[in-house]
Design a protein around this motif. Structure first.
Motif, PDB file in Angstrom:
ATOM      1  N   ASN A 128      23.068  54.293  48.591  1.00  0.00           N
ATOM      2  CA  ASN A 128      24.034  53.892  47.581  1.00  0.00           C
ATOM      3  C   ASN A 128      23.704  54.552  46.244  1.00  0.00           C
ATOM      4  N   GLU A 129      24.384  55.651  45.940  1.00  0.00           N
ATOM      5  CA  GLU A 129      24.114  56.386  44.705  1.00  0.00           C
ATOM      6  C   GLU A 129      24.571  55.618  43.468  1.00  0.00           C
ATOM      7  N   GLU A 130      25.642  54.833  43.588  1.00  0.00           N
ATOM      8  CA  GLU A 130      26.108  54.030  42.463  1.00  0.00           C
ATOM      9  C   GLU A 130      25.081  52.958  42.113  1.00  0.00           C
ATOM     10  N   PHE A 131      24.461  52.403  43.121  1.00  0.00           N
ATOM     11  CA  PHE A 131      23.368  51.444  42.910  1.00  0.00           C
ATOM     12  C   PHE A 131      22.265  52.089  42.076  1.00  0.00           C
ATOM     13  N   GLN A 132      21.826  53.262  42.479  1.00  0.00           N
ATOM     14  CA  GLN A 132      20.760  53.964  41.755  1.00  0.00           C
ATOM     15  C   GLN A 132      21.185  54.298  40.327  1.00  0.00           C
ATOM     16  N   ARG A 133      22.418  54.742  40.159  1.00  0.00           N
ATOM     17  CA  ARG A 133      22.891  55.121  38.827  1.00  0.00           C
ATOM     18  C   ARG A 133      22.912  53.918  37.893  1.00  0.00           C
ATOM     19  N   GLN A 134      23.463  52.774  38.366  1.00  0.00           N
ATOM     20  CA  GLN A 134      23.534  51.582  37.526  1.00  0.00           C
ATOM     21  C   GLN A 134      22.143  51.058  37.185  1.00  0.00           C
ATOM     22  N   TYR A 135      21.244  51.120  38.152  1.00  0.00           N
ATOM     23  CA  TYR A 135      19.873  50.637  37.915  1.00  0.00           C
ATOM     24  C   TYR A 135      19.167  51.485  36.861  1.00  0.00           C
ATOM     25  N   LEU A 136      19.200  52.792  37.013  1.00  0.00           N
ATOM     26  CA  LEU A 136      18.478  53.676  36.109  1.00  0.00           C
ATOM     27  C   LEU A 136      19.121  53.784  34.735  1.00  0.00           C
ATOM     28  N   SER A 137      20.414  53.458  34.640  1.00  0.00           N
ATOM     29  CA  SER A 137      21.096  53.522  33.347  1.00  0.00           C
ATOM     30  C   SER A 137      21.084  52.176  32.614  1.00  0.00           C
ATOM     31  N   GLY A 138      20.451  51.168  33.211  1.00  0.00           N
ATOM     32  CA  GLY A 138      20.329  49.881  32.544  1.00  0.00           C
ATOM     33  C   GLY A 138      21.508  48.952  32.730  1.00  0.00           C
ATOM     34  N   GLU A 139      22.424  49.255  33.653  1.00  0.00           N
ATOM     35  CA  GLU A 139      23.592  48.395  33.889  1.00  0.00           C
ATOM     36  C   GLU A 139      23.316  47.292  34.899  1.00  0.00           C
ATOM     37  N   LEU A 140      22.217  47.417  35.631  1.00  0.00           N
ATOM     38  CA  LEU A 140      21.961  46.530  36.761  1.00  0.00           C
ATOM     39  C   LEU A 140      20.488  46.122  36.798  1.00  0.00           C
ATOM     40  N   GLU A 141      20.233  44.823  36.996  1.00  0.00           N
ATOM     41  CA  GLU A 141      18.876  44.345  37.228  1.00  0.00           C
ATOM     42  C   GLU A 141      18.583  44.425  38.719  1.00  0.00           C
ATOM     43  N   VAL A 142      17.381  44.900  39.050  1.00  0.00           N
ATOM     44  CA  VAL A 142      17.007  45.063  40.452  1.00  0.00           C
ATOM     45  C   VAL A 142      15.606  44.500  40.666  1.00  0.00           C
ATOM     46  N   GLU A 143      15.507  43.618  41.635  1.00  0.00           N
ATOM     47  CA  GLU A 143      14.213  43.077  42.039  1.00  0.00           C
ATOM     48  C   GLU A 143      13.927  43.548  43.452  1.00  0.00           C
TER      49      GLU A 143
END
Length: 346
Positions: A128-143
């Protein structure tokens, strides 16, 4: 009430073997009001409080900032109809617990594309490239959580166990609380995971992990009867079975809804006592996550797709391999590990 004749009735009987001999049990039903007809386009009046007409009705109380346990692994066994229902709702800031982030624009990826998710707790990013993009750009919290630990955190919540000790993660960034959860911008971390409490049992180190539950569990089953007894189809069972009862409300979409008694009790994977709501699943898409032609050079394909960081992990991991060891590895690591070490152990 109008008088009914025998012709208005139908009888269902079954035989049981007991110590007192063979007994025949019969139940009389009205033909006008069969208690559990199958759900189809012509008949939406199931006589069960657990059966709902559609995703819109069954998800009506999912609100902003709700937490969701989402069954499936990647795109296998995911509740497609329930996810589509969420896409059509005016909600956001969801916390989603799922084993795998899936693929872009399908399943969990579709929810990410609409920015409905604030935080994801998962064990794998997947493709999921959108997942990676949102995570690295600060749009998404990931645990990020080891997959076995994630499964046990969910199972513990289902069993009423608040926390447990596990060796997985000891001596790593997981223990130290140094795994980035949210970024400000690319490369700058806003905050990290929390450090874990450690204990020694019989001389071995462990870290404390807390159980994880949610407001709703959305799962998919192959078969369900009107009481909520479930059967999953082969590998689509994955995380679906343990997520039932780990949430305040468990919602199931089933490919087939059957009458009471139509599922052999010995074949039931999840008892109906854990299930709160059921809908009929329809129009499933048979999506293949990655298509590889049999004519392609698979060795060359693996070489060109390998990530340098993964390569470093692999080279370090193979140093731990010894003869007779058992290991559970990701496919890419397993394949490359065998190709990396000069003398592969047995």
């Amino acid at each position: 009430m109008p008088k009914r004749t025998f012709n208005d009735m139908w009888i269902k009987c079954h035989q049981e073997h007991t110590l007192d001999g063979d007994l025949l049990f019969c139940t009389v039903y009205s033909k006008i009001e069969k208690p559990h007809p199958l759900l189809d386009d012509q008949n939406q009046n199931i006589k069960s409080s657990k059966i709902f007409k559609n995703a819109e009705e069954v998800l009506s109380d999912v609100k902003n900032e709700s937490s969701l346990l989402l069954g499936g692994f990647g795109i296998c066994g995911i509740p497609e109809n329930l996810i589509t229902g969420l896409l059509h709702m005016n909600i956001g800031n969801l916390t989603v617990i799922s084993s795998h982030a899936g693929i872009d624009h399908f399943g969990l990826g579709a929810l990410l594309a609409q920015h409905k998710i604030r935080k994801i707790i998962a064990s794998s990013v997947g493709r999921n490239e959108e997942f990676q993009r949102q995570y690295l750009s600060g749009e998404l919290e990931v645990e990020l959580t080891p997959q076995g630990t994630l499964a046990e955190k969910i199972r513990a919540a289902r069993a009423g166990i608040p926390a447990f000790f596990t060796p997985s993660g000891y001596g790593t960034l997981v223990q130290d609380g140094k795994v980035p959860v949210k970024y400000k911008t690319f490369g700058e971390v806003e905050f990290y995971s929390e450090p874990k409490r450690t204990e020694f049992f019989e001389g071995k180190p462990y870290i404390l992990e807390r159980a994880i539950s949610a407001d709703f569990a959305l799962i998919k089953a192959w078969k369900a009867d009107v009481y909520g007894n479930l059967v999953f189809h082969e590998s689509a069972r994955n995380f679906n079975s343990i997520m039932a009862a780990a949430a305040k409300i468990t919602i199931v979409e089933a490919e087939h809804i059957l009458n009471a008694g139509d599922i052999n009790p010995n074949e039931i994977h999840t008892p109906g006592i854990y299930i709160d709501r059921i809908i009929q699943g329809k129009s499933y898409e048979k999506i293949i996550e990655k298509i590889v032609s049999p004519n392609e050079d698979k060795t060359k394909l693996r070489e060109q797709n390998i990530n340098p960081n993964v390569e470093r992990i692999i080279k370090r991991a193979v140093l731990e391999f010894q003869d007779g060891m058992y290991g559970i590895l990701l496919v890419v690591i397993k394949t490359r590990s065998c190709n990396t070490k000069n003398s592969t152990p047995n």
